[in-house]
Write a protein that holds these residues in place. Structure first.
Motif, PDB file in Angstrom:
ATOM      1  N   VAL A   1     -45.461   6.874 -30.933  1.00 48.03           N
ATOM      2  CA  VAL A   1     -45.882   5.644 -31.579  1.00 48.03           C
ATOM      3  C   VAL A   1     -45.113   5.416 -32.252  1.00 48.03           C
ATOM      4  N   ILE A   2     -44.738   3.777 -32.585  1.00 48.62           N
ATOM      5  CA  ILE A   2     -44.033   3.056 -33.603  1.00 48.62           C
ATOM      6  C   ILE A   2     -45.105   2.201 -34.292  1.00 48.62           C
ATOM      7  N   THR A   3     -45.317   2.590 -35.766  1.00 44.03           N
ATOM      8  CA  THR A   3     -46.359   1.727 -36.572  1.00 44.03           C
ATOM      9  C   THR A   3     -45.914   1.717 -37.970  1.00 44.03           C
ATOM     10  N   THR A   4     -46.678   0.949 -38.787  1.00 47.23           N
ATOM     11  CA  THR A   4     -46.201   0.848 -39.971  1.00 47.23           C
ATOM     12  C   THR A   4     -46.894   1.663 -40.995  1.00 47.23           C
ATOM     13  N   ASP A   5     -46.121   2.049 -42.207  1.00 48.42           N
ATOM     14  CA  ASP A   5     -46.330   2.931 -43.020  1.00 48.42           C
ATOM     15  C   ASP A   5     -47.292   2.222 -44.034  1.00 48.42           C
ATOM     16  N   SER A   6     -48.605   1.862 -43.641  1.00 51.30           N
ATOM     17  CA  SER A   6     -49.666   0.940 -43.964  1.00 51.30           C
ATOM     18  C   SER A   6     -50.979   1.509 -43.695  1.00 51.30           C
ATOM     19  N   THR A   7     -51.891   1.014 -44.714  1.00 48.04           N
ATOM     20  CA  THR A   7     -53.275   1.518 -44.595  1.00 48.04           C
ATOM     21  C   THR A   7     -53.896   1.748 -43.230  1.00 48.04           C
ATOM     22  N   GLY A   8     -54.238   2.882 -42.841  1.00 42.47           N
ATOM     23  CA  GLY A   8     -54.777   3.104 -41.393  1.00 42.47           C
ATOM     24  C   GLY A   8     -53.769   3.569 -40.706  1.00 42.47           C
ATOM     25  N   CYS A   9     -52.680   2.671 -40.417  1.00 45.26           N
ATOM     26  CA  CYS A   9     -51.787   2.859 -39.494  1.00 45.26           C
ATOM     27  C   CYS A   9     -51.079   4.133 -39.519  1.00 45.26           C
ATOM     28  N   ARG A  10     -50.737   4.383 -40.851  1.00 42.64           N
ATOM     29  CA  ARG A  10     -50.060   5.754 -41.153  1.00 42.64           C
ATOM     30  C   ARG A  10     -50.696   7.112 -40.738  1.00 42.64           C
ATOM     31  N   ASP A  11     -51.910   6.990 -40.592  1.00 40.45           N
ATOM     32  CA  ASP A  11     -52.561   8.108 -40.343  1.00 40.45           C
ATOM     33  C   ASP A  11     -52.557   8.505 -38.851  1.00 40.45           C
ATOM     34  N   THR A  12     -51.920   7.464 -38.141  1.00 36.73           N
ATOM     35  CA  THR A  12     -51.614   7.855 -36.548  1.00 36.73           C
ATOM     36  C   THR A  12     -50.531   8.561 -36.313  1.00 36.73           C
TER      37      THR A  12
ATOM     38  N   LEU B   1     -61.043  -2.954 -43.849  1.00 32.86           N
ATOM     39  CA  LEU B   1     -61.415  -4.074 -44.858  1.00 32.86           C
ATOM     40  C   LEU B   1     -60.931  -5.392 -44.317  1.00 32.86           C
ATOM     41  N   GLY B   2     -60.215  -5.575 -43.359  1.00 34.24           N
ATOM     42  CA  GLY B   2     -60.203  -6.867 -42.773  1.00 34.24           C
ATOM     43  C   GLY B   2     -59.035  -7.872 -43.151  1.00 34.24           C
ATOM     44  N   TYR B   3     -59.250  -8.981 -42.878  1.00 29.42           N
ATOM     45  CA  TYR B   3     -58.262 -10.333 -43.224  1.00 29.42           C
ATOM     46  C   TYR B   3     -58.346 -10.300 -44.782  1.00 29.42           C
ATOM     47  N   VAL B   4     -59.644 -10.440 -45.385  1.00 31.67           N
ATOM     48  CA  VAL B   4     -59.796 -10.922 -46.797  1.00 31.67           C
ATOM     49  C   VAL B   4     -58.858  -9.847 -47.625  1.00 31.67           C
ATOM     50  N   PHE B   5     -58.977  -8.631 -47.323  1.00 31.11           N
ATOM     51  CA  PHE B   5     -58.182  -7.753 -48.046  1.00 31.11           C
ATOM     52  C   PHE B   5     -56.569  -7.333 -47.718  1.00 31.11           C
ATOM     53  N   THR B   6     -56.218  -8.199 -46.953  1.00 33.86           N
ATOM     54  CA  THR B   6     -54.993  -7.818 -46.361  1.00 33.86           C
ATOM     55  C   THR B   6     -53.907  -8.683 -47.274  1.00 33.86           C
TER      56      THR B   6
ATOM     57  N   SER C   1     -43.540   3.506 -22.095  1.00 35.03           N
ATOM     58  CA  SER C   1     -42.990   4.635 -22.853  1.00 35.03           C
ATOM     59  C   SER C   1     -43.120   4.957 -24.228  1.00 35.03           C
ATOM     60  N   VAL C   2     -43.460   3.746 -24.870  1.00 33.56           N
ATOM     61  CA  VAL C   2     -43.828   3.803 -26.432  1.00 33.56           C
ATOM     62  C   VAL C   2     -44.859   2.824 -26.752  1.00 33.56           C
ATOM     63  N   PHE C   3     -45.709   3.325 -27.755  1.00 31.21           N
ATOM     64  CA  PHE C   3     -46.764   2.219 -28.015  1.00 31.21           C
ATOM     65  C   PHE C   3     -46.409   1.832 -29.556  1.00 31.21           C
ATOM     66  N   VAL C   4     -46.456   0.428 -29.553  1.00 32.95           N
ATOM     67  CA  VAL C   4     -45.993   0.005 -30.903  1.00 32.95           C
ATOM     68  C   VAL C   4     -46.918  -1.070 -31.684  1.00 32.95           C
ATOM     69  N   LEU C   5     -47.354  -0.741 -32.924  1.00 33.02           N
ATOM     70  CA  LEU C   5     -48.253  -1.670 -33.517  1.00 33.02           C
ATOM     71  C   LEU C   5     -47.690  -1.800 -34.804  1.00 33.02           C
ATOM     72  N   PRO C   6     -47.101  -2.982 -35.307  1.00 29.76           N
ATOM     73  CA  PRO C   6     -46.478  -3.120 -36.752  1.00 29.76           C
ATOM     74  C   PRO C   6     -47.172  -3.897 -37.482  1.00 29.76           C
ATOM     75  N   SER C   7     -48.646  -3.345 -37.859  1.00 36.73           N
ATOM     76  CA  SER C   7     -49.622  -4.181 -38.218  1.00 36.73           C
ATOM     77  C   SER C   7     -49.559  -4.195 -39.676  1.00 36.73           C
ATOM     78  N   TYR C   8     -49.753  -4.919 -40.524  1.00 34.44           N
ATOM     79  CA  TYR C   8     -50.083  -4.930 -41.950  1.00 34.44           C
ATOM     80  C   TYR C   8     -51.613  -5.575 -42.228  1.00 34.44           C
ATOM     81  N   TYR C   9     -52.237  -5.614 -41.057  1.00 30.28           N
ATOM     82  CA  TYR C   9     -53.730  -5.909 -41.341  1.00 30.28           C
ATOM     83  C   TYR C   9     -54.416  -4.891 -41.764  1.00 30.28           C
ATOM     84  N   ARG C  10     -55.549  -4.871 -42.732  1.00 27.62           N
ATOM     85  CA  ARG C  10     -56.234  -4.061 -43.260  1.00 27.62           C
ATOM     86  C   ARG C  10     -57.305  -3.013 -42.483  1.00 27.62           C
TER      87      ARG C  10
END
Length: 387
Positions: free
Chosen positions: A307-318, A123-128, A281-290
């Protein structure tokens, strides 16, 4: 390429680069099914135009501002798309990214295109949620975009979503009807081209590849790198990406300052991200973008990277937390640094989690399977004829 086509499809995007790089296999499958493919974008250059032609599609220009809110300019884009559709007379329209979904779907309805579909890749920036109370302007824009989404989705037979959070939020707000929704597992990756490579372990090397937006967690990545370095541990931190037009974009001077401090290595935009991920070694995406489901993370998984990523929409699915990598809370620099230090202190995790990550990519993110699901939903028979 066939001389005649029984049916045609117009694919509408706001970023020409994405047509070959994100939708290339899908376009090729459509052409194999007997469709003539028109690829619409507002920012073609000679390179992207040639890429689309090499796929067998026909590039078509139209005017649209990718970023920002300008009612008059957006109305002009809508009217121009109506004119383009009336001229091309496609049988199907498929739009992706926010503005193309909004205005491409509405234009298809006005132009009486028989079948219209939309792909919501986040949903992008507007809904982040950026962690601060939304301003009145932001609330008004979100309300307006929600109304436009509702109208656009009414013009669509089906709407493809990439994660359950987006579906739940928009269905509960009555922006989209449950019967129009189809869930797909992201954009997907070509698992035959993306082959797992042995990870680098000496020194442990972390990589983040993204548009340089605050919402992508760039600041948190750099501050976590600062903590790891201050602890006396040896590690490299790569930051791949360039400045962006998005309202959340970071200034290039700030990123250069981080680089000059030695916190991160910043080569800017790179043409071959795969080579850089293979050297990590490790891919990192600490996103809170929607996010929808981040393509960069899917590719890193296919290459066999934890992978290290955030427990947020979309990211947690990876990520399967503790198996293929680690999920950390949004905007939590301490937790992010701790996850990084786990890999530095326990380097065996780099390889074991990397193998598990590749297995998860094979299970969830095979682009051929995802594209086949989309074609089936649109009544397009791969290798056959459109129904």
């Amino acid at each position: 390429m066939p001389d005649t086509w029984d049916q045609s499809i117009a694919i509408v995007t706001s970023i020409a680069y994405s047509l070959a790089n994100f939708r290339g296999p899908l376009i090729e499958s459509m052409i194999s099914a007997g469709l003539r493919v028109y690829a619409l974008a507002p920012d073609f250059d000679d390179v992207t135009r040639d890429q689309v032609r090499e796929l067998g599609a026909e590039p078509v220009d139209f005017e649209m501002d990718r970023a920002g809110v300008g009612p008059l300019r957006d109305a002009h884009a809508l009217l121009e798309l109506v004119g383009v559709f009336r001229r091309l007379r496609p049988d199907i329209v498929l739009s992706y990214f926010v503005k193309p979904v909004l205005y491409g779907s509405l234009a298809a309805r006005v132009a009486s295109v028989p079948r219209c579909y939309a792909l919501v890749a986040g949903l992008g920036y507007v809904f982040t949620d950026d962690g601060t109370p939304p301003t009145l302007r932001r609330r008004v824009i979100r309300w307006g975009v929600s109304l436009l989404y509702r109208a656009a989705f009414l013009a669509c037979r089906k709407v493809f979503f990439q994660n359950e959070d987006d579906i739940a939020d928009l269905v509960s707000a009555r922006v989209v009807a449950p019967g129009r929704v189809i869930r797909v597992n992201g954009t997907g990756v070509d698992l035959e081209r993306m082959i797992a490579a042995p990870p680098v372990t000496d020194p442990p090397t972390f990589v983040l590849a993204a548009r340089l937006l605050r919402q992508k967690g760039i600041v948190q990545y750099v501050e976590a790198a600062r903590i790891v370095k201050a602890s006396g541990r040896t590690a490299r931190f790569l930051l791949l990406g360039d400045v962006d037009l998005n309202p959340g974009a970071l200034p290039s001077a700030l990123v250069k300052q981080w680089s000059d401090e030695g916190l991160v290595e910043w080569p800017g935009h790179v043409n071959d991200v795969r080579r850089w991920v293979e050297a990590s070694s490790v891919f990192v995406l600490p996103s809170y973008y929607r996010e929808g489901v981040p393509r960069s993370t899917q590719e890193a998984m296919a290459l066999g990277r934890a992978v290290i990523t955030t427990d947020s929409t979309g990211c947690r699915d990876t990520v399967i937390d503790g198996v293929t990598g680690f999920l950390v809370p949004v905007r939590d620099v301490g937790a992010l640094a701790s996850a990084m230090m786990r890999f530095v202190d326990e380097p065996d995790l780099i390889a074991t989690m990397g193998r598990a990550s590749r297995a998860l990519a094979e299970e969830r993110f095979d682009i051929r399977r995802i594209n086949r699901e989309m074609l089936d939903a649109m009544g397009i028979i791969a290798g056959g004829s459109p129904s």
